[in-house]
Design an enzyme around this catalytic site. Structure first.
Site, PDB file in Angstrom:
ATOM      1  N   HIS A  20      -0.567  22.926 -34.115  1.00 20.27           N
ATOM      2  CA  HIS A  20      -0.465  22.605 -35.538  1.00 20.27           C
ATOM      3  C   HIS A  20       0.194  23.756 -36.297  1.00 20.27           C
ATOM      4  O   HIS A  20      -0.086  24.918 -36.042  1.00 20.27           O
ATOM      5  CB  HIS A  20      -1.848  22.357 -36.126  1.00 20.27           C
ATOM      6  CG  HIS A  20      -2.397  20.997 -35.813  1.00 20.27           C
ATOM      7  ND1 HIS A  20      -1.866  19.849 -36.352  1.00 20.27           N
ATOM      8  CD2 HIS A  20      -3.416  20.599 -35.031  1.00 20.27           C
ATOM      9  CE1 HIS A  20      -2.552  18.802 -35.912  1.00 20.27           C
ATOM     10  NE2 HIS A  20      -3.492  19.219 -35.097  1.00 20.27           N
ATOM     11  N   CYS A  74       5.182  20.856 -36.257  1.00 21.09           N
ATOM     12  CA  CYS A  74       5.740  19.944 -37.255  1.00 21.09           C
ATOM     13  C   CYS A  74       6.650  20.684 -38.219  1.00 21.09           C
ATOM     14  O   CYS A  74       6.563  21.890 -38.403  1.00 21.09           O
ATOM     15  CB  CYS A  74       4.635  19.204 -38.007  1.00 21.09           C
ATOM     16  SG  CYS A  74       3.502  20.284 -38.882  1.00 21.09           S
ATOM     17  N   ARG A 103      10.512  18.083 -36.225  1.00 20.38           N
ATOM     18  CA  ARG A 103       9.782  19.044 -35.397  1.00 20.38           C
ATOM     19  C   ARG A 103      10.522  20.367 -35.371  1.00 20.38           C
ATOM     20  O   ARG A 103      11.753  20.390 -35.268  1.00 20.38           O
ATOM     21  CB  ARG A 103       9.641  18.526 -33.949  1.00 20.38           C
ATOM     22  CG  ARG A 103       8.866  17.234 -33.823  1.00 20.38           C
ATOM     23  CD  ARG A 103       7.380  17.426 -34.100  1.00 20.38           C
ATOM     24  NE  ARG A 103       6.675  16.169 -33.967  1.00 20.38           N
ATOM     25  CZ  ARG A 103       6.479  15.313 -34.964  1.00 20.38           C
ATOM     26  NH1 ARG A 103       6.917  15.593 -36.168  1.00 20.38           N
ATOM     27  NH2 ARG A 103       5.831  14.181 -34.763  1.00 20.38           N
TER      28      ARG A 103
END
Lengths: 261, 52
Positions: free
Chosen positions: A159, A227, A236
């Protein structure tokens, strides 16, 4: 009390000036309840944002720090006899040891990036699905991509925001920056070779030879995916690196982690 | 809704406020622990992997 007397006052005034008794009163009542529901919904959405943007980081960082703290791994040796401080591991560029791929959600390595000063050592676990790996354990390893040190592509996901955000500072990485991976017995020091922004469908970035699926790999690559832009899943952010050297943990600590190089 | 709730709570005003505060904390705790984690996967952000 004032609350019991007030409802009778205002409606009676308006009711008498309008048509049938009860009609507008019911409408006002319904609008009032709708307003209360909307305010309540707004507060809940705010609470969700607080949870997503703050609380998942608190929980994620705590859980990931706990995993690293409780590792049964032997620490690298420190200098003996009189001297203090860690021993610098001698870089080795021969065939590195490669561990077998572990079971799903098993933590098998840690990742440290000197450029991300202040970031803790992060655990790396097998698998990239969110409920069992990325949201709880931090960084995940794409199944069936290479393991650390192997010829091929050691591909990781993490993340960039929320859940401990292990790859939050990925955009700070520059070409040549070290990425240090540790397994139980071995250090693997990779160096960043390129960064890119791609679409979520661009699976070629984790191919054994990035960008060329089906081509037999010749290099020992690491790939980080997260991300982009932040707080969005539209694209991405990809960072590639190649293995610079490896060293047994019993030989010491990579100079990159000691403020050198 | 809230006036109705206020009228049906027992005790003087400070007690009612206390009850409401405790209830609000309880609702938030349930949301943080169970509701938000269940809802989060349907939100259109924080996907990090490549693939279909």
């Amino acid at each position: 009390m004032t609350t019991t007397s007030s409802p009778g006052l205002v409606p009676r005034h308006s009711r008498s000036s309008r048509r049938a008794a009860g009609g507008p009163g019911i409408v006002y009542h319904a609008v009032g309840i709708l307003g209360e529901l909307l305010i309540t919904l707004g507060v809940l959405v705010l609470a969700f944002l607080v949870w997503q943007l703050w609380w998942t980081d608190v929980e994620g960082n705590r859980a990931q720090a706990e995993v690293v703290e409780n590792l049964p791994w032997a620490p690298p040796p420190t200098a003996a006899a009189g001297e203090t401080g860690p021993v610098i591991a001698e870089p080795r560029r021969d065939e590195p040891p490669v561990m077998a791929e572990p079971d799903h959600a098993v933590m098998f390595a840690t990742l440290q990036v000197p450029r991300w000063e202040g970031e803790p050592e992060r655990p790396v676990s097998q698998g990239v699905d969110r409920p069992t790996v990325l949201d709880v354990l931090g960084i995940g390893h794409y199944p069936e991509t290479a393991m650390p040190g192997a010829v091929g592509n050691f591909a990781l996901a993490g993340h960039r925001t929320t859940y401990g955000k292990p790859f939050n500072r990925i955009a700070e990485l520059q070409d040549g920056d070290p990425i240090v991976v540790r397994t139980a017995d071995t250090w693997y020091v990779y160096r960043v070779t390129s960064s890119a922004v791609v679409t979520p469908q661009d699976v070629d970035v984790i191919a054994p030879t990035p960008g060329q699926p089906g081509v037999e790999p010749t290099e020992r690559i690491i790939t980080l995916t997260t991300c982009h832009p932040m707080f969005s899943a539209r694209e991405r952010y990809i960072v590639h690196g190649v293995l610079d050297y490896w060293a047994p943990v019993t030989d010491g600590t990579p100079a990159e982690l000691l403020g050198g190089a | 809704m809230y006036p109705w709730l206020w009228r049906h709570l027992p005790g003087p005003a400070p007690v009612r406020i206390l009850i409401l505060a405790v209830a609000a904390v309880a609702v938030l705790a349930v949301c943080f622990q169970w509701v938000f984690p269940a809802v989060a996967p349907y939100m259109p952000f924080s996907d990090t992997t490549v693939g279909e």
